[in-house]
Design a protein around this motif. Structure first.
Motif, PDB file in Angstrom:
ATOM      1  N   UNK A  70      47.366 -37.963  19.169  1.00  0.00           N
ATOM      2  CA  UNK A  70      47.568 -36.612  19.684  1.00  0.00           C
ATOM      3  C   UNK A  70      47.012 -35.575  18.726  1.00  0.00           C
ATOM      4  N   UNK A  71      47.303 -35.751  17.426  1.00  0.00           N
ATOM      5  CA  UNK A  71      46.832 -34.786  16.414  1.00  0.00           C
ATOM      6  C   UNK A  71      45.307 -34.865  16.269  1.00  0.00           C
ATOM      7  N   UNK A  72      44.767 -36.071  16.376  1.00  0.00           N
ATOM      8  CA  UNK A  72      43.299 -36.215  16.245  1.00  0.00           C
ATOM      9  C   UNK A  72      42.594 -35.609  17.458  1.00  0.00           C
ATOM     10  N   UNK A  73      43.125 -35.919  18.663  1.00  0.00           N
ATOM     11  CA  UNK A  73      42.514 -35.382  19.887  1.00  0.00           C
ATOM     12  C   UNK A  73      42.532 -33.854  19.890  1.00  0.00           C
ATOM     13  N   UNK A  74      43.590 -33.280  19.302  1.00  0.00           N
ATOM     14  CA  UNK A  74      43.705 -31.819  19.272  1.00  0.00           C
ATOM     15  C   UNK A  74      42.851 -31.206  18.156  1.00  0.00           C
ATOM     16  N   UNK A  75      42.111 -32.089  17.447  1.00  0.00           N
ATOM     17  CA  UNK A  75      41.216 -31.667  16.358  1.00  0.00           C
ATOM     18  C   UNK A  75      41.947 -31.034  15.178  1.00  0.00           C
ATOM     19  N   UNK A  76      43.218 -31.467  14.964  1.00  0.00           N
ATOM     20  CA  UNK A  76      43.934 -30.985  13.784  1.00  0.00           C
ATOM     21  C   UNK A  76      43.490 -31.772  12.552  1.00  0.00           C
ATOM     22  N   UNK A  77      42.906 -32.964  12.784  1.00  0.00           N
ATOM     23  CA  UNK A  77      42.480 -33.807  11.665  1.00  0.00           C
ATOM     24  C   UNK A  77      41.420 -34.789  12.153  1.00  0.00           C
ATOM     25  N   UNK A  78      40.883 -35.538  11.184  1.00  0.00           N
ATOM     26  CA  UNK A  78      39.788 -36.460  11.487  1.00  0.00           C
ATOM     27  C   UNK A  78      40.318 -37.768  12.098  1.00  0.00           C
ATOM     28  N   UNK A  79      39.526 -38.378  12.958  1.00  0.00           N
ATOM     29  CA  UNK A  79      39.940 -39.639  13.590  1.00  0.00           C
ATOM     30  C   UNK A  79      40.121 -40.772  12.575  1.00  0.00           C
ATOM     31  N   UNK A  80      39.518 -40.621  11.387  1.00  0.00           N
ATOM     32  CA  UNK A  80      39.690 -41.689  10.385  1.00  0.00           C
ATOM     33  C   UNK A  80      41.159 -41.803   9.952  1.00  0.00           C
ATOM     34  N   UNK A  81      41.966 -40.783  10.279  1.00  0.00           N
ATOM     35  CA  UNK A  81      43.385 -40.811   9.894  1.00  0.00           C
ATOM     36  C   UNK A  81      44.271 -41.413  10.985  1.00  0.00           C
ATOM     37  N   UNK A  82      43.675 -41.703  12.139  1.00  0.00           N
ATOM     38  CA  UNK A  82      44.498 -42.158  13.272  1.00  0.00           C
ATOM     39  C   UNK A  82      45.142 -43.515  13.019  1.00  0.00           C
ATOM     40  N   UNK A  83      46.451 -43.571  13.293  1.00  0.00           N
ATOM     41  CA  UNK A  83      47.211 -44.819  13.145  1.00  0.00           C
ATOM     42  C   UNK A  83      47.640 -45.278  14.535  1.00  0.00           C
ATOM     43  N   UNK A  84      47.510 -46.553  14.798  1.00  0.00           N
ATOM     44  CA  UNK A  84      47.964 -47.056  16.088  1.00  0.00           C
ATOM     45  C   UNK A  84      47.083 -48.139  16.638  1.00  0.00           C
ATOM     46  N   UNK A  85      47.299 -48.409  17.911  1.00  0.00           N
ATOM     47  CA  UNK A  85      46.596 -49.490  18.599  1.00  0.00           C
ATOM     48  C   UNK A  85      45.087 -49.346  18.489  1.00  0.00           C
ATOM     49  N   UNK A  86      44.609 -48.118  18.631  1.00  0.00           N
ATOM     50  CA  UNK A  86      43.166 -47.894  18.550  1.00  0.00           C
ATOM     51  C   UNK A  86      42.793 -47.185  17.239  1.00  0.00           C
ATOM     52  N   UNK A  87      43.724 -47.195  16.300  1.00  0.00           N
ATOM     53  CA  UNK A  87      43.445 -46.614  14.987  1.00  0.00           C
ATOM     54  C   UNK A  87      43.722 -47.662  13.925  1.00  0.00           C
ATOM     55  N   UNK A  88      44.208 -47.223  12.778  1.00  0.00           N
ATOM     56  CA  UNK A  88      44.479 -48.179  11.692  1.00  0.00           C
ATOM     57  C   UNK A  88      45.873 -48.787  11.857  1.00  0.00           C
ATOM     58  N   UNK A  89      46.015 -50.020  11.389  1.00  0.00           N
ATOM     59  CA  UNK A  89      47.322 -50.665  11.383  1.00  0.00           C
ATOM     60  C   UNK A  89      47.806 -50.647   9.934  1.00  0.00           C
ATOM     61  N   UNK A  90      48.997 -50.096   9.716  1.00  0.00           N
ATOM     62  CA  UNK A  90      49.472 -49.905   8.341  1.00  0.00           C
ATOM     63  C   UNK A  90      50.884 -50.492   8.172  1.00  0.00           C
ATOM     64  N   UNK A  91      51.193 -50.907   6.956  1.00  0.00           N
ATOM     65  CA  UNK A  91      52.554 -51.409   6.673  1.00  0.00           C
ATOM     66  C   UNK A  91      52.992 -50.904   5.296  1.00  0.00           C
TER      67      UNK A  91
END
Ligand code: FAD
Length: 319
Positions: free
Chosen positions: A234-255
């Protein structure tokens, strides 16, 4: 049965990645007393490779070639296969990183090996991996004599570093040819800070931060805790930040050890990338937000009031 196990180590910005040490931890379980050989490929990696002894590698091989300065699928695949020809490993372990995800299936086909990807736990030869976007876990094993395992960063414990363990790094010369891609230059994005996929603390913001400037309080909190900034789509789509920060199914997986989910609702696709975090703190003004279902600690309120207060309190305690 002991197995000769190769660990394909990875370096980034001139440093070995933590997942390489975790891979040695995984290799110890798979090898069952067999020899563990760590391999590092690059243009000049000999000195860097030495550290792998301190984490328990029995032998360390540096594969140096100008064509390996930057990662390319063809180049690294050729280099690793030539090492496999010489070493004839029973098992290979590497990180489930962009490189690991790209190269491991190609190596598995050539080696005629069983491939276990995105493994989060190992017991003997039983490999646990998330399925259905992290909603469930499956445990798999194999009858195959050869296997390749990619491990999710930050899940398998790395052996304690022991500086007294050292040795001579061996070199293997490889012949790299017919590259279909040549990387001439890598231009880094100016995101700076801590690498998201290996961060111990992540402060993630969602559409609730309302603007690029709205990330500022989150950045202050991340900086104080030595953490990385992440985001919802949501934040990436709204252009608040870069897509490289996206976490999730179609972003990065983090633990990470600690995950702040701030002003994000906790959509299933976001949870797929972070629900295995060790401690989750959610801050949201909607008490019904689904993120509270996975959170260990929840604060209901306006993030623009809560985050600065939290940062100030933590600063008093930590600094
Ligand atoms: P919203 O759902 O709009 O939530 C914003 C939240 O902020 C709300 O809960 C609100 O209560 C809260 N809020 C607002 N103002 C404040 C305030 N002042 N203080 C505190 N809280 C406040 N999403 C991902 O994140 N990662 C993915 O990888 C991903 N992949 C997808 C793949 C597919 C195929 C599809 C269909 C969707 C994917 N999505 C992904 C999108 C996902 O479904 C959601 O749309 C998205 O995660 C919503 O982002 P959000 O939580 O920031 O926004």
């Amino acid at each position: 049965m002991s197995r000769k196990t190769l660990v394909l180590a990875e370096a980034k910005n001139g440093e070995l990645r933590n997942v390489s040490f975790e891979s040695i931890g995984a290799a110890k379980q798979i090898a069952d007393g067999g020899e563990i050989v760590a391999v590092l490929a690059g243009d000049t990696v000999r000195d860097l490779a030495k550290t792998l002894f301190a984490y328990g590698a029995d032998r360390v091989i540096a594969v140096e070639n100008d064509a390996l300065k930057h990662y390319t699928t063809d180049g690294f695949k050729q280099a690793f296969l030539q090492v496999f020809d010489k070493e004839n490993p029973d098992a290979v372990v590497l990180g489930h990183t962009s490189i690991g995800k790209d190269v491991s299936p190609r190596l598995a086909v050539k080696m005629d090996a069983a491939l276990f990807s995105d493994v989060v736990a190992i017991e003997g030869l039983h490999f646990t991996r998330p399925i259905y976007s992290g909603k469930a876990f499956e445990k798999r094993t194999t009858q195959s004599e050869k296997m390749i395992v990619t491990i999710r960063p930050n899940n398998i414990v790395a052996p304690e570093k022991d500086e007294t363990k050292t040795g001579d790094v061996e070199t293997v010369a490889v012949d790299i040819r017919d590259l279909r891609i040549i990387v001439k230059e890598v231009v880094k994005k100016a995101t700076g800070g801590v690498d998201l996929s290996e961060a111990n603390v992540i402060v993630a913001g969602g559409r609730g931060v309302k603007s690029a400037d709205g990330f500022k309080p989150l950045e202050e909190l991340a900086e104080l805790l030595g953490g990385a900034i992440g985001a919802s789509r949501g934040a990436c789509d709204a252009e608040y930040c870069d897509y490289s920060l996206q976490i999730g199914q179609t972003g990065k997986v983090v633990t990470p050890d600690l995950y702040f989910a701030i002003g994000l609702s906790g959509a299933i696709q976001h949870l797929a990338g972070m629900s295995n975090s060790k401690v989750i703190v959610a801050i949201n003004k909607d008490p019904e937000a689904p993120i509270f279902e996975v959170a260990d600690y929840g604060i209901v309120g306006d993030l623009f009031e809560i985050v600065p207060l939290l940062t100030e309190e933590l600063r008093n305690v930590l600094v």
